[in-house]
Write a protein that holds these residues in place. Structure first.
Motif, PDB file in Angstrom:
ATOM      1  N   CYS A  23       0.934  -1.220  -0.028  1.00  9.99           N
ATOM      2  CA  CYS A  23      -0.101   0.011  -0.069  1.00  9.99           C
ATOM      3  C   CYS A  23       0.822   1.218   0.187  1.00  9.99           C
ATOM      4  O   CYS A  23       1.958   1.028   0.396  1.00  9.99           O
ATOM      5  CB  CYS A  23      -0.988   0.102   1.222  1.00  9.99           C
ATOM      6  SG  CYS A  23      -1.941   1.336   1.328  1.00  9.99           S
ATOM      7  N   ARG A  35      -4.729   2.540  -1.338  1.00  7.76           N
ATOM      8  CA  ARG A  35      -5.052   2.998   0.013  1.00  7.76           C
ATOM      9  C   ARG A  35      -5.595   1.751   0.948  1.00  7.76           C
ATOM     10  O   ARG A  35      -6.340   1.017  -0.004  1.00  7.76           O
ATOM     11  CB  ARG A  35      -6.304   3.992   0.031  1.00  7.76           C
ATOM     12  CG  ARG A  35      -5.794   5.284  -0.815  1.00  7.76           C
ATOM     13  CD  ARG A  35      -5.053   6.325  -0.036  1.00  7.76           C
ATOM     14  NE  ARG A  35      -4.519   7.445  -0.972  1.00  7.76           N
ATOM     15  CZ  ARG A  35      -3.303   7.863  -1.032  1.00  7.76           C
ATOM     16  NH1 ARG A  35      -2.413   7.245  -0.608  1.00  7.76           N
ATOM     17  NH2 ARG A  35      -3.068   8.931  -1.575  1.00  7.76           N
ATOM     18  N   CYS A  36      -5.426   1.768   1.984  1.00 10.60           N
ATOM     19  CA  CYS A  36      -5.966   0.656   2.708  1.00 10.60           C
ATOM     20  C   CYS A  36      -6.512   1.139   4.041  1.00 10.60           C
ATOM     21  O   CYS A  36      -6.376   2.310   4.122  1.00 10.60           O
ATOM     22  CB  CYS A  36      -4.711  -0.301   3.319  1.00 10.60           C
ATOM     23  SG  CYS A  36      -3.725   0.408   4.399  1.00 10.60           S
ATOM     24  N   CYS A  42      -4.794   3.611   6.112  1.00  7.32           N
ATOM     25  CA  CYS A  42      -4.541   5.110   5.665  1.00  7.32           C
ATOM     26  C   CYS A  42      -5.438   5.783   5.121  1.00  7.32           C
ATOM     27  O   CYS A  42      -5.335   6.888   4.348  1.00  7.32           O
ATOM     28  CB  CYS A  42      -3.187   5.043   4.650  1.00  7.32           C
ATOM     29  SG  CYS A  42      -3.286   4.040   3.404  1.00  7.32           S
ATOM     30  N   CYS A  83       0.987   3.414   1.933  1.00  3.08           N
ATOM     31  CA  CYS A  83       1.481   3.735   3.387  1.00  3.08           C
ATOM     32  C   CYS A  83       2.329   2.823   3.929  1.00  3.08           C
ATOM     33  O   CYS A  83       2.997   3.270   4.972  1.00  3.08           O
ATOM     34  CB  CYS A  83       0.220   3.851   4.140  1.00  3.08           C
ATOM     35  SG  CYS A  83      -0.470   2.145   4.557  1.00  3.08           S
TER      36      CYS A  83
HETATM   37 ZN   LIG Z   1      -2.465   1.849   3.565  1.00  2.00          ZN
END
Ligand SMILES: [Zn+2]
Ligand SMILES: [Zn+2]
Ligand SMILES: [Zn+2]
Ligand SMILES: [Zn+2]
Length: 481
Positions: free
Chosen positions: A14, A35-36, A39, A16
């Protein structure tokens, strides 16, 4: 059926810096980044009871302690209780010598057969409601604690207002939300109090004396050593903790539990503030207005077969690539250089990265301590050179009896097979010596056709997604020279 167990085997990095399977990742079409849950901003859209599907505003939910007034859970097994009707003989109200048949209702669990009659609760004459609430003996004390913390929150809020310009915003969940302060703001009696200090000026503040810890505890009951324990009559830990106010010790004290309210959340990209996931408002709907799961935008990588890996021996590993988009896609597998992602990983370890959003309606889920992302490959991989074209997803393809004749000129050493929008690709994996588990990394480069119409950007962009694949466990290579 290798694919059933491989959710965690293929993981995407990801933006992040956390590795997650594709099912747990979103794709922001505006930032063009993964995005997960870690984040994105989480917002509560709807609060609803999962049983009766009644939705309620957040203030009402707070008053009801986030529980449904009409639905109950089994205190024994936490399954939903259902209302059962039965007929009883009761004296006629106007002439007690006559008997009439009346319908009465009780609660029963269809899973463990617990009923409200087991604990001596009186049957109700109406089908819904009517169940008496249990009185909590500590109610007054808890109320005074709440009052106290509200005034502490008020004081902290005052302090914060004062040093607003020097204070760095750290949390989305403001204190006013924590102690339901907005409902109190209209009350004149709220003056900032110092914690635990007695208030003598007549304003109705909280007068709390902190409790003292003591080494003296009540002794065990006399019969505990003499009487045989009947385990079925003792509530287990789960049953006790499911009603924290009463914590019944015996199963005969179990009481129906009001069902917890659930929420529907929408997720928002913290950088561009666009929604990544937005459910429909109606609690009975399971559909989404917006659902930008990576599953719909990023080619899915799967392992095709289970392979036996031997330490230091080159093994052919087949992976499949699947194009979920309605556009043809060019893909290439590039070597993965863990050092190139050092900056991303650094970001993952810095929990203060809050992005640009700071609206108070946003609730950031409690920071989960991020486990250190390990991007060290434990096996070498020979990746196919050049590019492949993945056909667009065609929903009618699965009805075709025969495979469409491939119009793609594929290298048979690289492409093992091709079916509609899927391609099987051969990789050569060599586990490193001493490695118990073979993890390989590569960068999936693909052309993404962006359907968000923007005049300035070109519609097709090339994206790189780092992917780690857990190929399997490695057995010792026996016949070494
Ligand atoms: Zn993430
Ligand atoms: Zn309900
Ligand atoms: Zn039950
Ligand atoms: Zn975004």
């Amino acid at each position: 059926m290798a694919h059933l167990f491989q959710v965690d085997r293929v993981r995407l990095l990801c933006s992040c810096g956390i590795l997650k399977p594709i099912t747990a990742i979103y794709f922001c079409r505006h930032c063009l980044k993964l995005r997960c849950g870690n984040c994105v901003s989480h917002e509560v859209d709807t609060l609803f009871c999962p049983n009766c599907l009644e939705n309620m505003p957040s203030t009402e939910a707070r008053l009801k302690k986030n529980r449904c007034a009409n639905c109950f859970d089994c205190p024994s097994c936490s399954h939903t209780l259902s209302t059962r009707a039965t007929s009883i003989q009761a004296p006629y109200p106007e002439d007690p010598s006559k008997w009439v048949t009346r319908k009465v209702y009780y609660l029963a669990c269809t899973s463990c057969r617990w009923t409200s009659r087991d604990v001596g609760l009186k049957d109700q004459t109406v089908a819904t409601g009517g169940w008496a609430e249990q009185d909590n003996e500590h109610y007054k004390y808890l109320q005074s604690l709440l009052e106290h913390y509200r005034s502490v929150a008020q004081q902290e809020k005052g302090d914060r207002e004062r040093k607003r310009f020097s204070h760095r915003k750290s949390s989305y969940l403001s204190l006013s939300d924590k102690y339901s302060l907005p409902s109190l703001l209209g009350r004149k009696s709220l003056t900032p109090l110092s914690p635990f200090a007695p208030k003598g000026d007549g304003s109705q503040g909280s007068e709390m004396t902190p409790l003292e810890a003591t080494s003296e505890v009540d002794g065990l009951p006399d019969n505990i050593f003499s009487e045989e324990v009947v385990l079925s009559s003792v509530a287990n830990m789960e049953q006790r903790m499911s009603s924290p106010e009463w914590q019944p010790e015996n199963t005969s004290d179990l009481y129906p539990l009001h069902k917890h309210i659930l929420v529907k959340r929408s997720l928002r990209c913290r950088h561009c503030e666009h929604n990544l996931s937005k459910p429909e408002y109606n609690p009975s709907s399971i559909k989404f207005k917006i659902q930008l799961g990576a599953f719909y935008h990023v080619p899915e990588v799967r392992m095709v077969h289970k392979v036996d890996l031997k330490s230091g021996v080159e093994t052919n590993v087949q992976i499949s690539l699947c194009n979920p988009t309605p556009h043809d896609m060019t893909v290439a597998l590039l070597p993965f250089v863990p050092e190139a992602y050092a900056a991303v990983l650094q970001k993952a370890e810095d929990p203060a990265d809050g992005g640009s959003l700071s609206t108070s309606s946003l609730v950031r889920v409690v920071d989960i301590p991020v486990e250190k992302t390990d991007l060290t490959p434990t096996a070498d991989v020979a990746l196919p050179q050049g590019q492949l074209v993945l056909a667009a997803r065609d929903d009618t393809a699965e009805y075709d009896d025969q495979d469409s004749i491939s119009s793609y000129k594929d290298d048979p050493h690289v492409v093992a097979w091709r079916r509609a929008n899927k391609v099987g690709v051969n990789l050569l994996v060599t586990p490193k010596p001493e490695a118990k588990q073979a993890n390989v990394g590569f960068v999936l480069r693909y052309d993404y056709t962006n359907t968000v119409a923007t005049a300035t950007e070109s519609r097709t962009v090339t994206l790189n997604i780092p992917i780690m694949v857990d190929v399997g466990s490695v057995t010792e290579h026996c016949d070494e020279e």
